[in-house]
Design an enzyme around this catalytic site. Structure first.
Site, PDB file in Angstrom:
ATOM      1  N   THR A   5      -1.895 -10.518  -0.198  1.00  9.27           N
ATOM      2  CA  THR A   5      -1.703  -9.078  -0.336  1.00  9.27           C
ATOM      3  C   THR A   5      -0.480  -8.785  -1.196  1.00  9.27           C
ATOM      4  O   THR A   5       0.455  -9.572  -1.239  1.00  9.27           O
ATOM      5  CB  THR A   5      -1.529  -8.381   1.032  1.00  9.27           C
ATOM      6  N   ALA A   6      -0.521  -7.657  -1.867  1.00 15.78           N
ATOM      7  CA  ALA A   6       0.640  -7.217  -2.640  1.00 15.78           C
ATOM      8  C   ALA A   6       1.318  -6.070  -1.894  1.00 15.78           C
ATOM      9  O   ALA A   6       2.315  -5.540  -2.338  1.00 15.78           O
ATOM     10  CB  ALA A   6       0.189  -6.754  -4.020  1.00 15.78           C
ATOM     11  N   HIS A  45       4.078  -3.540   3.286  1.00 16.40           N
ATOM     12  CA  HIS A  45       3.930  -3.097   4.671  1.00 16.40           C
ATOM     13  C   HIS A  45       3.007  -4.035   5.440  1.00 16.40           C
ATOM     14  O   HIS A  45       3.298  -4.463   6.544  1.00 16.40           O
ATOM     15  CB  HIS A  45       3.363  -1.678   4.723  1.00 16.40           C
ATOM     16  N   LYS A  46       1.884  -4.348   4.803  1.00 18.84           N
ATOM     17  CA  LYS A  46       0.925  -5.278   5.418  1.00 18.84           C
ATOM     18  C   LYS A  46       1.586  -6.616   5.675  1.00 18.84           C
ATOM     19  O   LYS A  46       1.476  -7.211   6.736  1.00 18.84           O
ATOM     20  CB  LYS A  46      -0.252  -5.527   4.460  1.00 18.84           C
ATOM     21  N   GLU A  94      -9.608  -8.264  -8.104  1.00 19.67           N
ATOM     22  CA  GLU A  94     -10.495  -7.106  -8.057  1.00 19.67           C
ATOM     23  C   GLU A  94     -11.236  -7.096  -6.719  1.00 19.67           C
ATOM     24  O   GLU A  94     -12.001  -8.010  -6.420  1.00 19.67           O
ATOM     25  CB  GLU A  94     -11.497  -7.168  -9.220  1.00 19.67           C
ATOM     26  N   ASP A 107      -8.281  -7.058   4.885  1.00 20.29           N
ATOM     27  CA  ASP A 107      -8.754  -5.825   4.266  1.00 20.29           C
ATOM     28  C   ASP A 107      -8.935  -4.812   5.384  1.00 20.29           C
ATOM     29  O   ASP A 107      -9.628  -5.085   6.361  1.00 20.29           O
ATOM     30  CB  ASP A 107     -10.064  -6.045   3.501  1.00 20.29           C
TER      31      ASP A 107
END
EC number: 3.6.1.66
Lengths: 195, 195
Positions: free
Chosen positions: A9-10, A13-14, A39, A68
């Site tokens: 992830t970028a 927060h995650k 993508e 996700d």
């Protein structure tokens, strides 16, 4: 104890939520390379998390974990759902996205919603675990609280009188959709690595 | 101990191998309903086993296990591969399929091949484990042995002087691609169900 896990992830927060939840089970948690773009063109949360975990594993060859997540509002047919981060356009702030949603819900009686996380941990090219965590709740009338991120200020989980954004990180991270998914994952990973 | 597992296959040979490997870890193993037909239109072994496990879980709502396997011959670009069961047409017997393959390999120096099993265990609609087992070996000059099934008579696993079809079930089921995949699965399932 897992030695090393790359989080696909970028989103900082995650990343910080995942680190908080997994910290006792993984020695070293790193984000994916900052310049990596993936993508997310899957048709489900599960497909997207699989795409992300796979892309990162293929690049770095270290076990990877992707998440996700999205908010699904029943009266809006599950929207923003898969497009939670892009709802109303990439340039809209979450404050504006929330305003839009509250406007869309103005005349609706049903304000039930759920937050969902699909998590995929790719241990090698051909070995992965896919699972979900879900928390039911409702969309309140106007945003409350400043903690968390994204749609947290308008989501009140079932059984609570606070929104996600009114909870401290330590509280949210013990009941959230992300916590549910990551706890299951933690359990399985400990099993695989310790037995 | 897992209570009940539905095996998403109509192939009795596969079923009996899987039962043999999992018998100590699962109380009750059943095949999928005989009248159930699943279109295996995935582009990889993994996609196919996921399609099968999902279809069976959705129908029966009991944890399901699917296995998609094939023989991949390097000099034939990985064929018969995904189409192992359908190679040369559905009506061709395995004896005829093997003859065809031996003919195609006649002038080839490289006779290396591998058998692969992709296994997916679907614990509920959104929770699954996907993994693979692989055994390297070679295609011998002419079929040997009468045990096993499918392409077993022409496949000799690395480190052995026998084909799969010359091994007793107890031997093959301790070294085969299917055994490797199912053993990993067994380990993970025991963890999930016992901890």
């Amino acid at each position: 104890m897992i030695k090393k896990l790359i989080i696909a992830t970028a989103n900082k927060h995650k990343l910080s939520e995942i680190e908080f939840i997994l910290k006792d089970s993984v020695k070293e948690i790193s984000p994916m390379p900052a310049d990596m773009e993936i993508e997310e063109n899957g048709k489900t949360f599960m497909e997207n998390s699989l795409i992300k975990a796979k892309a990162v594993y293929e690049k770095i060859k270290i076990p990877s974990l992707a998440d996700d997540s999205g908010l699904c509002i029943n009266a809006l047919g599950g929207k923003p759902g898969l497009f939670s981060a892009r709802y109303g356009g990439e340039n809209l702030s979450y404050k504006e996205k929330m305003q839009m949603i509250l406007e869309e819900l103005k005349d609706k009686k049903d304000r039930t919603a759920y937050f969902i996380t699909s998590a995929v941990c790719m241990l090698n090219e051909k070995y992965y675990i896919a699972l979900e965590g879900k928390v039911d709740g409702k969309i309140i009338e106007s945003p409350r609280g400043f903690e968390g991120f994204g749609y947290d200020p308008i989501f009140m989980p079932e059984g609570f009188n606070m929104t996600y954004a009114e909870m401290k990180a330590e509280e949210k991270n013990l009941i959230s959709h992300r916590f549910i998914a990551m706890s299951k994952m933690k359990k399985i990973l400990s099993c695989i690595y310790e037995h």
